[in-house]
Design a protein around this motif. Structure first.
Motif, PDB file in Angstrom:
ATOM      1  N   VAL A 273      32.240  34.660  58.833  1.00  0.00           N
ATOM      2  CA  VAL A 273      33.173  33.840  59.978  1.00  0.00           C
ATOM      3  C   VAL A 273      34.541  33.888  59.465  1.00  0.00           C
ATOM      4  CG1 VAL A 273      32.806  31.979  61.108  1.00  0.00           C
ATOM      5  CG2 VAL A 273      30.690  33.096  60.587  1.00  0.00           C
ATOM      6  N   LEU A 274      34.305  32.588  58.423  1.00  0.00           N
ATOM      7  CA  LEU A 274      36.279  32.783  57.986  1.00  0.00           C
ATOM      8  C   LEU A 274      37.038  34.002  58.123  1.00  0.00           C
ATOM      9  CD1 LEU A 274      35.001  30.301  54.937  1.00  0.00           C
ATOM     10  CD2 LEU A 274      35.592  29.287  56.841  1.00  0.00           C
ATOM     11  N   ASP A 275      36.545  34.286  57.312  1.00  0.00           N
ATOM     12  CA  ASP A 275      37.538  35.974  57.087  1.00  0.00           C
ATOM     13  C   ASP A 275      37.796  36.468  58.952  1.00  0.00           C
ATOM     14  OD1 ASP A 275      37.535  36.272  54.910  1.00  0.00           O
ATOM     15  OD2 ASP A 275      35.647  37.797  54.473  1.00  0.00           O
TER      16      ASP A 275
ATOM     17  N   GLN B 288      31.408  22.089  56.761  1.00  0.00           N
ATOM     18  CA  GLN B 288      32.381  21.127  57.794  1.00  0.00           C
ATOM     19  C   GLN B 288      34.576  21.455  57.002  1.00  0.00           C
ATOM     20  OE1 GLN B 288      33.180  17.063  58.559  1.00  0.00           O
ATOM     21  NE2 GLN B 288      34.335  17.955  60.350  1.00  0.00           N
ATOM     22  N   GLN B 289      34.071  21.324  55.671  1.00  0.00           N
ATOM     23  CA  GLN B 289      34.875  21.375  55.051  1.00  0.00           C
ATOM     24  C   GLN B 289      36.337  22.688  55.718  1.00  0.00           C
ATOM     25  OE1 GLN B 289      36.777  18.281  54.575  1.00  0.00           O
ATOM     26  NE2 GLN B 289      38.566  20.253  53.935  1.00  0.00           N
ATOM     27  N   ALA B 290      35.043  23.324  55.147  1.00  0.00           N
ATOM     28  CA  ALA B 290      35.509  25.180  54.955  1.00  0.00           C
ATOM     29  C   ALA B 290      36.754  25.696  56.316  1.00  0.00           C
ATOM     30  CB  ALA B 290      34.409  25.902  55.271  1.00  0.00           C
ATOM     31  N   PHE B 291      35.951  25.381  57.717  1.00  0.00           N
ATOM     32  CA  PHE B 291      35.954  25.269  58.838  1.00  0.00           C
ATOM     33  C   PHE B 291      37.647  24.321  59.078  1.00  0.00           C
ATOM     34  CE2 PHE B 291      32.160  26.132  60.195  1.00  0.00           C
ATOM     35  CZ  PHE B 291      32.279  27.866  60.040  1.00  0.00           C
ATOM     36  N   THR B 292      37.775  23.238  58.632  1.00  0.00           N
ATOM     37  CA  THR B 292      38.955  22.304  58.672  1.00  0.00           C
ATOM     38  C   THR B 292      39.961  23.064  57.407  1.00  0.00           C
ATOM     39  OG1 THR B 292      37.511  19.819  58.798  1.00  0.00           O
ATOM     40  CG2 THR B 292      39.911  19.689  58.704  1.00  0.00           C
ATOM     41  N   ASP B 293      39.268  23.405  56.940  1.00  0.00           N
ATOM     42  CA  ASP B 293      41.079  23.844  55.958  1.00  0.00           C
ATOM     43  C   ASP B 293      41.284  25.057  56.485  1.00  0.00           C
ATOM     44  OD1 ASP B 293      39.755  22.527  53.974  1.00  0.00           O
ATOM     45  OD2 ASP B 293      38.995  23.941  52.426  1.00  0.00           O
ATOM     46  N   ILE B 294      40.276  26.193  57.796  1.00  0.00           N
ATOM     47  CA  ILE B 294      41.593  27.105  58.146  1.00  0.00           C
ATOM     48  C   ILE B 294      41.985  25.847  59.825  1.00  0.00           C
ATOM     49  CG2 ILE B 294      40.663  28.995  56.635  1.00  0.00           C
ATOM     50  CD1 ILE B 294      38.735  29.342  59.658  1.00  0.00           C
ATOM     51  N   GLY B 295      42.191  25.225  59.802  1.00  0.00           N
ATOM     52  CA  GLY B 295      42.435  24.395  60.903  1.00  0.00           C
ATOM     53  C   GLY B 295      41.610  24.346  62.417  1.00  0.00           C
ATOM     54  N   TYR B 296      40.536  24.548  61.738  1.00  0.00           N
ATOM     55  CA  TYR B 296      39.372  24.381  62.985  1.00  0.00           C
ATOM     56  C   TYR B 296      38.485  23.054  62.705  1.00  0.00           C
ATOM     57  CZ  TYR B 296      39.770  29.193  64.828  1.00  0.00           C
ATOM     58  OH  TYR B 296      40.376  30.243  65.789  1.00  0.00           O
ATOM     59  N   HIS B 297      38.509  22.453  64.026  1.00  0.00           N
ATOM     60  CA  HIS B 297      38.098  21.432  64.390  1.00  0.00           C
ATOM     61  C   HIS B 297      36.136  21.885  64.122  1.00  0.00           C
ATOM     62  CE1 HIS B 297      40.889  18.500  64.401  1.00  0.00           C
ATOM     63  NE2 HIS B 297      41.764  19.735  65.509  1.00  0.00           N
ATOM     64  N   ALA B 298      35.306  21.052  64.484  1.00  0.00           N
ATOM     65  CA  ALA B 298      34.317  21.564  64.729  1.00  0.00           C
ATOM     66  C   ALA B 298      32.563  20.307  65.026  1.00  0.00           C
ATOM     67  CB  ALA B 298      32.789  22.449  63.496  1.00  0.00           C
ATOM     68  N   VAL B 299      31.493  20.679  66.017  1.00  0.00           N
ATOM     69  CA  VAL B 299      30.912  19.841  66.320  1.00  0.00           C
ATOM     70  C   VAL B 299      29.256  20.758  65.784  1.00  0.00           C
ATOM     71  CG1 VAL B 299      32.186  18.216  68.313  1.00  0.00           C
ATOM     72  CG2 VAL B 299      31.170  19.966  68.693  1.00  0.00           C
ATOM     73  N   TRP B 300      28.559  20.701  65.471  1.00  0.00           N
ATOM     74  CA  TRP B 300      26.961  20.991  66.169  1.00  0.00           C
ATOM     75  C   TRP B 300      26.166  20.310  65.701  1.00  0.00           C
ATOM     76  CZ3 TRP B 300      30.410  18.934  62.145  1.00  0.00           C
ATOM     77  CH2 TRP B 300      30.608  18.168  60.930  1.00  0.00           C
TER      78      TRP B 300
END
Length: 259
Positions: free
Chosen positions: A18-20, A44-56
């Motif tokens: 997903v990150l790739d 969450q942090q993995a997505f924050t690190d590439i500039g994404y916010h997340a709700v789940w």
């Protein structure tokens, strides 16, 4: 504005993919299904690190949905209003766009298992509840996008071998009617707004070399309300991730909105 949906079939297993994919395809919002993890395990942090916010919203072993977005969302809703369900299948958030707020809903619709199963009865009841809730959402948010794994192939052209699937879930008339009722609210199947290659699918069974033989189904959809349909300029299936090592059995679907 690009909106995408992807059933990742375990975010723990598929997180690097997903990150790739997001690095190569920086969509504005990505709906994920089948997280298969509890809320406290969401990366969450993995997505924050590439500039994404997340709700789940998640649960152990099964189900779970999330929305990743470039901009922070507002008015987050989990589950279907006025419908009691222990399964985590729905999340919604409101994102900004040049035309005004866009309501993004991510759904993981029930599989149904078999036509004589109580899970099939649950599936049809669940779709009725979803329809009623989306009707109220449309009244509040004219720009509405519903992304997800619907576990329904709308027509025979969305099935690699209609005769083989006849009498099974995903293609039964009541299921297809349930999807038509959603569309009847004033939604459009973004993929079918455009001429598409034949045998275009979003899911392939792991067994019997399903992907290699292109023996698939189109069960992952992006439904758009009329104001978004009018600005939708493309909708594509990205088959690339299905060829990964240890892939999900689904692959992303992406809709492009040009305001």
């Amino acid at each position: 504005m690009k909106l995408a949906t992807w059933n990742v079939n375990s975010l723990n297993v598929r997180l690097p993919q997903v990150l790739d994919w997001l690095r190569d395809n920086p969509v504005d919002a990505l709906g994920l299904q089948e997280l298969k993890l509890t809320d406290d395990k969401f990366p969450q942090q993995a997505f924050t690190d590439i500039g994404y916010h997340a709700v789940w919203t998640g649960q152990k072993t099964y189900n779970g949905v999330a929305i990743l977005s470039r901009e922070p969302g507002e008015d987050v809703t989990r589950d279907i209003g006025n419908y009691t369900d222990i399964q985590r299948r729905v999340i919604a958030t409101t994102l900004p766009s040049p035309a005004g707020p866009v309501r993004v809903v991510c759904v993981y619709c029930p599989n149904g298992q078999a036509l004589d199963s109580d899970k099939y009865v649950y599936k049809l009841e669940w779709f009725l509840a979803l329809r009623d809730w989306l009707k109220s959402e449309l009244a509040r948010y004219p720009r509405l996008a519903v992304l997800g794994d619907y576990n329904i192939a709308p027509a025979d052209e969305d099935v690699h071998d209609p005769a083989k699937w006849e009498g099974g879930v995903h293609v039964s008339p009541p299921e297809r009617d349930a999807l038509k009722q959603l569309i009847g609210l004033g939604l459009s199947d973004a993929f079918r707004l455009f001429e598409q290659p034949p045998k275009s699918f979003s899911w392939w069974d792991y067994r019997m070399m399903g992907f290699r033989r292109n023996a698939g189904l189109r069960i992952d959809h992006i439904l758009l309300s009329d104001p978004l349909r009018e600005v939708c300029t493309a909708c594509d299936i990205d088959k690339g991730p299905r060829g990964n090592t240890q892939p999900s059995d689904h692959t992303p679907v992406i809709a492009t909105l040009t305001f």
